[in-house]
Design a protein around this motif. Structure first.
Motif, PDB file in Angstrom:
ATOM      1  N   GLY A   1       0.984  -1.319   0.082  1.00  0.00           N
ATOM      2  CA  GLY A   1      -0.476   0.477  -0.119  1.00  0.00           C
ATOM      3  C   GLY A   1       1.096   1.367  -0.347  1.00  0.00           C
ATOM      4  N   SER A   2      -0.191   2.394  -0.265  1.00  0.00           N
ATOM      5  CA  SER A   2       1.128   3.699  -0.765  1.00  0.00           C
ATOM      6  C   SER A   2       1.398   4.062   1.068  1.00  0.00           C
ATOM      7  N   SER A   3       2.648   4.143   1.667  1.00  0.00           N
ATOM      8  CA  SER A   3       2.621   4.326   3.156  1.00  0.00           C
ATOM      9  C   SER A   3       3.699   5.553   2.667  1.00  0.00           C
ATOM     10  N   GLY A   4       4.156   6.500   1.968  1.00  0.00           N
ATOM     11  CA  GLY A   4       5.004   7.490   1.492  1.00  0.00           C
ATOM     12  C   GLY A   4       5.939   6.909   1.027  1.00  0.00           C
ATOM     13  N   GLN A   5       6.212   6.014   1.190  1.00  0.00           N
ATOM     14  CA  GLN A   5       7.886   5.533   1.198  1.00  0.00           C
ATOM     15  C   GLN A   5       7.585   4.016  -0.083  1.00  0.00           C
ATOM     16  N   PRO A   6       7.639   4.582  -1.230  1.00  0.00           N
ATOM     17  CA  PRO A   6       7.420   3.147  -2.168  1.00  0.00           C
ATOM     18  C   PRO A   6       8.757   1.739  -1.782  1.00  0.00           C
ATOM     19  N   GLY A   7       8.016   0.759  -1.745  1.00  0.00           N
ATOM     20  CA  GLY A   7       8.608  -0.460  -1.681  1.00  0.00           C
ATOM     21  C   GLY A   7       8.493  -0.778   0.054  1.00  0.00           C
ATOM     22  N   LYS A   8       7.751   0.041   0.712  1.00  0.00           N
ATOM     23  CA  LYS A   8       8.188   0.080   2.246  1.00  0.00           C
ATOM     24  C   LYS A   8       6.695  -0.618   2.938  1.00  0.00           C
ATOM     25  N   ARG A   9       6.567  -1.864   3.475  1.00  0.00           N
ATOM     26  CA  ARG A   9       5.800  -3.017   3.617  1.00  0.00           C
ATOM     27  C   ARG A   9       5.742  -2.817   5.104  1.00  0.00           C
ATOM     28  N   LEU A  10       4.152  -2.319   5.677  1.00  0.00           N
ATOM     29  CA  LEU A  10       4.070  -2.542   6.473  1.00  0.00           C
ATOM     30  C   LEU A  10       3.816  -3.732   7.647  1.00  0.00           C
ATOM     31  N   THR A  11       4.158  -3.584   8.796  1.00  0.00           N
ATOM     32  CA  THR A  11       4.196  -5.235   9.740  1.00  0.00           C
ATOM     33  C   THR A  11       2.784  -4.721  10.494  1.00  0.00           C
ATOM     34  N   LEU A  12       1.751  -6.020  10.948  1.00  0.00           N
ATOM     35  CA  LEU A  12       0.332  -5.455  11.666  1.00  0.00           C
ATOM     36  C   LEU A  12       0.922  -6.514  12.615  1.00  0.00           C
ATOM     37  N   THR A  13       1.192  -5.366  14.125  1.00  0.00           N
ATOM     38  CA  THR A  13       1.245  -5.878  14.853  1.00  0.00           C
ATOM     39  C   THR A  13       0.393  -5.509  16.333  1.00  0.00           C
ATOM     40  N   MET A  14       0.669  -6.014  17.739  1.00  0.00           N
ATOM     41  CA  MET A  14      -0.675  -6.551  18.307  1.00  0.00           C
ATOM     42  C   MET A  14      -0.451  -4.430  18.688  1.00  0.00           C
ATOM     43  N   GLU A  15       0.293  -3.823  18.892  1.00  0.00           N
ATOM     44  CA  GLU A  15      -0.135  -2.337  18.900  1.00  0.00           C
ATOM     45  C   GLU A  15      -0.806  -1.512  18.072  1.00  0.00           C
ATOM     46  N   ASP A  16      -0.919  -2.127  16.968  1.00  0.00           N
ATOM     47  CA  ASP A  16      -1.668  -1.601  15.882  1.00  0.00           C
ATOM     48  C   ASP A  16      -3.155  -2.138  16.422  1.00  0.00           C
ATOM     49  N   LEU A  17      -3.188  -3.773  16.179  1.00  0.00           N
ATOM     50  CA  LEU A  17      -4.984  -3.913  15.792  1.00  0.00           C
ATOM     51  C   LEU A  17      -5.928  -3.588  17.182  1.00  0.00           C
ATOM     52  N   GLY A  18      -4.961  -3.959  18.772  1.00  0.00           N
ATOM     53  CA  GLY A  18      -5.274  -3.657  20.291  1.00  0.00           C
ATOM     54  C   GLY A  18      -6.222  -2.472  20.046  1.00  0.00           C
ATOM     55  N   PRO A  19      -6.105  -1.028  19.587  1.00  0.00           N
ATOM     56  CA  PRO A  19      -7.018   0.105  19.518  1.00  0.00           C
ATOM     57  C   PRO A  19      -8.013  -0.316  18.034  1.00  0.00           C
ATOM     58  N   ALA A  20      -8.160  -1.159  17.212  1.00  0.00           N
ATOM     59  CA  ALA A  20      -8.623  -1.220  15.868  1.00  0.00           C
ATOM     60  C   ALA A  20      -9.513  -2.262  16.687  1.00  0.00           C
TER      61      ALA A  20
END
Length: 157
Positions: free
Chosen positions: A123-142
């Protein structure tokens, strides 16, 4: 000039007419959800509900798929906001789950695209080729936004 504006108006996308419930059920016959029918049937039977209609199983699978897609989309929004990327600044003006909600409910099969993009698949994260990692730190608030409390076991803190 008015003559130049007319071709631009013809290029606008045409919105689809609302689909009746009977037509939607007919489309479910051909749709293969991400969550297999057998898995959905197992959990429905475990909950005490026996479903004989394949289309109803697929409807429940589609609802589950959309729910998961919304959670992953919200988690991705939290990840981008936590990282402070330019995409987080753009997305802060809108609803975090709006992209997934709009695509997943549009038609059967559209939710898979939202889910795969939200999982970090380029996805477009501002930097081409940068992949995001799904962590519990992000899943918790969601999860909390959906009313699901997730806590780490005490030995992980």
């Amino acid at each position: 000039s008015p003559a130049e504006q007319q071709p631009q108006q013809q290029q606008r996308p045409q919105f689809q007419q609302p689909v009746s419930l009977s037509d939607f059920f007919l489309q479910l016959d051909e749709y293969q959800p991400t969550i297999p029918d057998r898995v959905t049937q197992y959990y429905l039977e475990r909950s005490g509900l026996e479903v004989a209609d394949q289309r109803l199983l697929r409807l429940v699978s589609l609802a589950g798929q959309k729910f998961i897609s919304d959670i992953v989309s919200d988690a991705m929004h939290h990840c981008r906001a936590r990282q402070g990327g330019p995409a987080a600044k753009r997305a802060s003006g809108g609803t975090p789950g709006a992209a997934a909600a709009g695509t997943a409910s549009a038609a059967p099969g559209a939710a898979g695209a939202a889910g795969s993009a939200a999982a970090g698949g380029g996805g477009s994260s501002g930097q081409p080729g940068k992949r995001l990692t799904l962590t519990m730190e992000d899943l918790g608030p969601a999860f909390q936004e959906c009313g699901i409390n997730v806590q780490r076991p005490p030995y992980f803190t």
